[in-house]
Design a protein around this motif. Sequence first.
Motif, short mmCIF file in Angstrom:
data_model
loop_
_atom_site.label_atom_id
_atom_site.label_comp_id
_atom_site.label_asym_id
_atom_site.label_seq_id
_atom_site.Cartn_x
_atom_site.Cartn_y
_atom_site.Cartn_z
N ILE A 183 17.38 20.95 -53.38
CA ILE A 183 16.64 20.59 -54.59
C ILE A 183 17.07 21.44 -55.77
O ILE A 183 17.30 20.93 -56.87
CB ILE A 183 15.12 20.72 -54.33
N LEU A 184 17.20 22.76 -55.54
CA LEU A 184 17.63 23.64 -56.63
C LEU A 184 19.03 23.27 -57.10
O LEU A 184 19.28 23.17 -58.31
CB LEU A 184 17.61 25.09 -56.15
N LEU A 185 19.95 23.04 -56.18
CA LEU A 185 21.31 22.67 -56.56
C LEU A 185 21.33 21.35 -57.32
O LEU A 185 22.02 21.21 -58.33
CB LEU A 185 22.19 22.58 -55.31
N GLY A 186 20.55 20.38 -56.86
CA GLY A 186 20.50 19.10 -57.55
C GLY A 186 19.97 19.22 -58.97
O GLY A 186 20.50 18.61 -59.90
N LEU A 187 18.93 20.02 -59.16
CA LEU A 187 18.37 20.20 -60.50
C LEU A 187 19.36 20.90 -61.42
O LEU A 187 19.48 20.55 -62.60
CB LEU A 187 17.07 21.01 -60.41
N LEU A 188 20.09 21.86 -60.90
CA LEU A 188 21.06 22.58 -61.73
C LEU A 188 22.25 21.70 -62.09
O LEU A 188 22.77 21.78 -63.21
CB LEU A 188 21.54 23.83 -60.99
N LEU A 236 20.65 16.00 -51.70
CA LEU A 236 21.42 16.17 -52.93
C LEU A 236 21.82 14.84 -53.58
O LEU A 236 21.76 14.72 -54.81
CB LEU A 236 22.65 17.03 -52.64
N PRO A 237 22.23 13.81 -52.82
CA PRO A 237 22.60 12.54 -53.46
C PRO A 237 21.49 11.92 -54.29
O PRO A 237 21.77 11.19 -55.25
CB PRO A 237 22.98 11.65 -52.27
#
Length: 485
Positions: free
Chosen positions: A65-70, A186-187
């Motif tokens: 979730i953090l990676l996706g938001l960034l 992530l997708p």
Amino acid sequence: MWCDTAEGRSLQMLEKAAARPLVLKPFHHSFWVMALGVIVFAACVLGILSRPVGMLASIWPANAILLGLLIRNPSLASPAGWLTAALAYVLADLATGADLHQAIALNVANMAGVVIGFSLFRRFSVEHRHLRRARSVLYMFAASSLAATGASLLGAFAVRLSFGTAMSDAFVAWLTTELVNYVVLLPVFLAAPHLDDGARAQPAAATAVPGSAWPFLSLIVSCGAALAIGGPGAFAFPVPALLWCALSYGLFPVTVLTAIVCVLTQIAVASGALRLGVSGVAEATLTSTRLGTTLLALCPLTVASVDTARRALIGRLSHAVDYDSLTQCLARAAFVARAAALVATPGSRNGGTVVMMLDIDRFKAVNDTCGHAVGDRVLITVARAVRSVLRSDDLVGRLGGEEFAVVLARQSPSDALKVAERLLAAVRALDVDLEQGGKLAVTISIGTAEVSVRNADLDGLLLAADRALYQAKAAGRDCVRSAGG
């Protein structure tokens, strides 16, 4: 005005929107940084609550979730954003009973994986970053694997210190947990439409493929069958339905459906609801389940990504065939086909449709004295001005050279004359820059013809409008004349 297809327009808007990252104002940036911390904290707590005694969490969505938001909002990857996320990780562990050293050790590994993933994804092209090319899912899987491996190398030490688990077992458990969450969650962020304003939200929505409810219903049935029948093969039950969904719906809905199925599968295995034919829920079973879920997710995601790339290519090819590359108005063949269909409708024959012929005044002199580059600039500028006056359901096409044609739907002759006057005024207000300095004034002449029961043939209407156009030329140009008027 039909100056481009819905798909072609949506694809162009999507590429422009995706290419320019969202820039937040200071107040908005502070708000979203705080929101980022809250989201990461909640995701961490969810993962910690799924952690069996003495083992890693069964579900750990926080990193993905953090990676996706960034990735979706790179402005959050500021020092304040990274610090807020790190504090959220540590506070979540402390709030659920971990000691400070344990919390720091575990979450250094979590943050390391996100940093690696963010660095890798930022190197991808916009199309690959948003899963809109044939190999995008493979690139996403490779980047996720590297991020998961980097985090696992550090995490194995932390798990050894926190739980006393062998480093090899800790590495495998951490790696599979990270990988499945990256590939599954992530997708959803990568394919999600932009929602910061209407212009960005429209393209992604426009590229969605309309479909029936049958693929979704088959997915529900297959998941129910997996729970009812059980056994090792139950893992594969939803695959055909997910592939059907991937061919029937847009990319973003498929990522959501795949994430839901995969997350529920992990929960069902961890809770024992999905009977795999093994005694108990050992770590080896969870490891195999995570790997199986990862591979399950790759199938529909790849199909949906390839299908999105295919539709994008078809849209670009269709746009290249149907539209004039210089003015972005309908090309002659496409205009004639659509105009003939519009004129042939019963409503048009009963009145309310007007055909116009437009010609740029003294255009040959512009080409001869100022050059073809200026002439092209005049064509582009005039076409843009004409489209700005027309409505979305009007037709405008370039028939050749400096000659354009327009079909006004649901317009009386008197209203059409008002539209023609606005067209004249819009072009008259133009000033085209010359390469040697100065401005070039531009005007057009317009001829109109009304669709009627006796005059409902497009060729005849264009001929009548063309004759009226010559009357406007003879009257001194920069004016409008109507057939029979």
